[in-house]
Design a protein around this motif. Sequence first.
Motif, short mmCIF file in Angstrom:
data_model
loop_
_atom_site.label_atom_id
_atom_site.label_comp_id
_atom_site.label_asym_id
_atom_site.label_seq_id
_atom_site.Cartn_x
_atom_site.Cartn_y
_atom_site.Cartn_z
N ALA A 200 0.86 -1.18 0.00
CA ALA A 200 0.00 0.00 0.00
C ALA A 200 0.90 1.23 0.00
CB ALA A 200 -0.91 -0.01 1.21
N THR A 201 0.73 2.12 -0.97
CA THR A 201 1.61 3.28 -1.11
C THR A 201 0.85 4.57 -0.86
OG1 THR A 201 1.23 3.27 -3.49
CG2 THR A 201 3.20 2.14 -2.69
N ASN A 202 1.60 5.58 -0.37
CA ASN A 202 1.00 6.85 -0.01
C ASN A 202 2.13 7.87 0.14
OD1 ASN A 202 -0.08 8.92 2.13
ND2 ASN A 202 -1.90 7.80 1.45
N ASN A 203 1.80 9.15 -0.03
CA ASN A 203 2.81 10.19 0.19
C ASN A 203 2.39 11.21 1.24
OD1 ASN A 203 0.88 11.58 -1.17
ND2 ASN A 203 2.09 12.02 -3.00
N SER A 204 1.42 10.86 2.07
CA SER A 204 0.95 11.78 3.11
C SER A 204 2.03 11.99 4.17
CB SER A 204 -0.31 11.22 3.78
OG SER A 204 -1.36 11.10 2.86
N LYS A 205 1.97 13.13 4.83
CA LYS A 205 2.86 13.39 5.97
C LYS A 205 2.33 12.76 7.26
CE LYS A 205 4.85 17.74 4.34
NZ LYS A 205 5.06 19.18 4.65
N ASN A 206 1.02 12.58 7.31
CA ASN A 206 0.41 12.07 8.55
C ASN A 206 -0.83 11.28 8.17
OD1 ASN A 206 0.38 11.97 11.45
ND2 ASN A 206 -1.42 13.30 11.39
N THR A 207 -0.84 9.99 8.51
CA THR A 207 -1.98 9.15 8.13
C THR A 207 -2.18 8.04 9.15
OG1 THR A 207 -2.98 7.98 6.27
CG2 THR A 207 -0.64 7.54 6.69
N TYR A 208 -3.22 7.26 8.93
CA TYR A 208 -3.60 6.20 9.87
C TYR A 208 -3.88 4.90 9.12
CZ TYR A 208 -4.43 10.14 13.04
OH TYR A 208 -4.29 11.26 13.80
N VAL A 209 -3.64 3.80 9.84
CA VAL A 209 -3.98 2.47 9.35
C VAL A 209 -4.66 1.74 10.51
CG1 VAL A 209 -3.13 0.29 8.43
CG2 VAL A 209 -2.02 2.44 7.77
N ALA A 210 -5.73 1.01 10.21
CA ALA A 210 -6.45 0.25 11.25
C ALA A 210 -6.12 -1.24 11.11
CB ALA A 210 -7.95 0.46 11.12
N ILE A 211 -5.79 -1.87 12.24
CA ILE A 211 -5.55 -3.31 12.28
C ILE A 211 -6.62 -3.92 13.17
CG2 ILE A 211 -3.92 -5.16 12.79
CD1 ILE A 211 -1.67 -3.11 12.66
N SER A 212 -7.47 -4.76 12.59
CA SER A 212 -8.61 -5.32 13.32
C SER A 212 -8.48 -6.83 13.43
CB SER A 212 -9.92 -4.97 12.61
OG SER A 212 -10.07 -3.57 12.48
N PHE A 213 -8.98 -7.36 14.54
CA PHE A 213 -8.86 -8.78 14.85
C PHE A 213 -10.24 -9.32 15.19
CE2 PHE A 213 -8.10 -12.29 17.82
CZ PHE A 213 -7.08 -13.00 17.20
N TYR A 214 -10.62 -10.40 14.52
CA TYR A 214 -11.95 -10.96 14.71
C TYR A 214 -11.86 -12.46 14.98
CZ TYR A 214 -13.08 -6.56 12.38
OH TYR A 214 -13.16 -5.23 12.04
N ALA A 215 -12.68 -12.92 15.93
CA ALA A 215 -12.68 -14.33 16.30
C ALA A 215 -13.72 -15.13 15.52
CB ALA A 215 -12.94 -14.49 17.79
N SER A 216 -14.63 -14.42 14.81
CA SER A 216 -15.69 -15.12 14.09
C SER A 216 -16.12 -14.30 12.89
CB SER A 216 -16.89 -15.35 15.01
OG SER A 216 -17.51 -14.12 15.34
N GLU A 217 -16.87 -14.93 11.99
CA GLU A 217 -17.39 -14.25 10.81
C GLU A 217 -18.36 -13.14 11.21
OE1 GLU A 217 -17.70 -13.45 6.76
OE2 GLU A 217 -16.34 -14.82 7.80
N ASN A 218 -19.17 -13.37 12.24
CA ASN A 218 -20.12 -12.35 12.68
C ASN A 218 -19.40 -11.09 13.15
OD1 ASN A 218 -22.33 -13.95 12.13
ND2 ASN A 218 -22.51 -14.75 14.23
N GLU A 219 -18.32 -11.26 13.90
CA GLU A 219 -17.53 -10.11 14.35
C GLU A 219 -16.98 -9.35 13.16
OE1 GLU A 219 -14.38 -10.92 17.06
OE2 GLU A 219 -15.69 -11.53 18.70
N LEU A 220 -16.48 -10.08 12.18
CA LEU A 220 -15.87 -9.47 11.00
C LEU A 220 -16.89 -8.62 10.25
CD1 LEU A 220 -13.40 -11.16 8.56
CD2 LEU A 220 -15.28 -9.81 7.68
N VAL A 221 -18.07 -9.15 10.01
CA VAL A 221 -19.09 -8.43 9.25
C VAL A 221 -19.48 -7.13 9.94
CG1 VAL A 221 -21.49 -8.53 8.46
CG2 VAL A 221 -19.99 -10.51 8.15
N SER A 222 -19.64 -7.18 11.26
CA SER A 222 -20.04 -5.97 11.99
C SER A 222 -18.88 -4.99 12.17
CB SER A 222 -20.61 -6.34 13.36
OG SER A 222 -19.62 -6.94 14.18
N GLY A 223 -17.66 -5.51 12.14
CA GLY A 223 -16.50 -4.66 12.41
C GLY A 223 -15.92 -3.96 11.21
N GLU A 224 -16.16 -4.48 10.02
CA GLU A 224 -15.52 -3.94 8.81
C GLU A 224 -15.89 -2.47 8.59
OE1 GLU A 224 -16.06 -5.31 4.36
OE2 GLU A 224 -14.83 -6.75 5.47
#
Length: 636
Positions: A200-224
């Motif tokens: 993933a490429t970018n040239n911003s000076k200040n940015t964010y990335v989210a790292i999410s962890f899910y134990a089940s498919e239901n968690e994933l669907v609601s968390g995305e």
Amino acid sequence: MNKSIIKTLTLACLCIAGASCSMKEGTRQNTCQRYQYPCILDISVTPEHGMKRVGCFTDAGSWMGFTIPQKDKWINGFCGPFSIDNRVWFAQSAVSVNIDGAEFQPDSISYFPGEVYMSAKSEYGSMEQRMVFASANTALVNIKNNSGEEFSVSGKGWNKDITLKKSNNIITASHPNGETVQITFPQDFDVICNDSNYTATNNSKNTYVAISFYASENELVSGEQKAISLLNNPEPSIKKNNDRWEGYLSKVLRTDMKHEYNRVAVKSVVTLISNWRTHREGLLHDGVIPSHAVNYFIGFWAWDSWRFSAALARFEPELAKNNIRAMFDYQLPDGMIIDCIYTDPAENNARDSKPPLVCWAVDEILKFNKDTAFVKEMYPQLLSYYKWWFNKRDHNKNGMCEFGCTDGTLEAAGWESGMDNAIRFDNCKMLKNANDAWSFDQESVDLNAYLAYECKLLRKFADITGYEFDGPDYSDKVAGYFFNDKMGFFYDRKLPDGKFVQEAACEGYTPFWTRIASQEQMDKALVLLTDTAKFSTYIPFPTAAADNPKCSPNGYWRGPIWLDQTYQAIKGLRNYGYGELADKYTMQVFDRCEGLTGTSPIHENYGTHTGECLQAPHFSWSASHLLMLYEDFGKK
């Protein structure tokens, strides 16, 4: 921030001399307390294949953790995520930052309460990264690009079992165990992916990335969608994280303590919160595990939970309450609270219970939060558990109970005491009370002192709630029954003849902590308690008298320091008017336990004569009692 203080605390870490309270570029709020405690723990580990025992940065009840890379094995990204339940590394670093042609070298790193920081420099300039947990599911990484160059983000050292796929600007990393990690990028990133990695490429000076962890498919669907929304407006979640940690520290820290002792308190809070796990599968409420760093401690234990809740009452009362509820979710129809519970209920241990301290924990919640509703909610279950002891663990029905088990084994009975291999149980045998109830042939002073305290508190709760207390009460008999006047100390007694088990050890501290002993008994016991050959050791109040030939410096419950027992002895001294002596012993704990005021994790137990760290690191039990020792220091 005082730079001279920071310099003395760097040790294994490189620390920054200040930091912003917000992750927003350019802001500085030096009033933030978290930044006065850099390098609170050294969690520098670059993971290698098969590594499962590790202390992590984790927060908000998450089931994932991260480490900071080692300087000599540098990866320009936080290491992980690591699955705390399944002990799986998804990658050496799922989000690693690079500039084409640059070789980054570490500049400064630190673990602040609730936040990790790292910066690295290259010939093109520096990159800074910070991480906080926005929720139990999602960690937010702030990337500050000081180079002016385009940068890229990719994974390093993916687990061989991981499957990668891309959808829009989301990378999904799936493991066969059913756990999933998603890495979500803002729309201004250009993201490509193949079977082995992504870029993933970018040239911003200040940015964010989210790292999410899910134990089940239901968690994933609601968390995305939540992760996408988080990146569109990260500041409220960052403020919420900061406010939560500022709240923790404001509730705990004293203005009259020296900085080193404040670090002990802060480290204790960090340890407890890093062991917070949200409800998942068989764990029906949030709770606190003994240690996220060790695979066999990923569950909830009964008397551990009572201790954790007593400490958490001071700064995280909802977690304290849920921690208790989690154990009572599995209360048996006869009132028994089982030993321990896990995400997979098939692994729960119902062979034994654990020492009864839960009313103490509820009372601490009441004391610090005036929460009478919780007392009313819990009262019937508390009373049922109290009665269970007399119904199933009083072999001769004399009102003095024994530790035991459901299956007739010495092993499980030892577990029920919480002191698995204690010297006092060396010659025990099992006695059958019923088909599902067995006792040691030994009445234990600590058990009955705890029950006397629980009885007192249940009567108090009955007055508050309007419920009736109709349980047995032998409180006024316990101290006299177990005190050996000739020896000047409290001891267990054998069945059927009532002979004292004259192995002076930590169970004798309990009547002083519960305040059922007389002043005369304390004054007599002071001879043993202050004897440097017995209990007044380098780290005070070991689990067995140091001059006992059976005492072992690394013998689990046969000699080492367990800080709950040390706390009970020190609190006992304070209860009976020996405040200055209690302060002296508290300072010995803080000053002499290895790494306590530095960057080492708090351990399960410590060497009696050396203060060396023993057994499990990042241990909630010890952290709970250090926090209470800190709170009590200086009180008469």
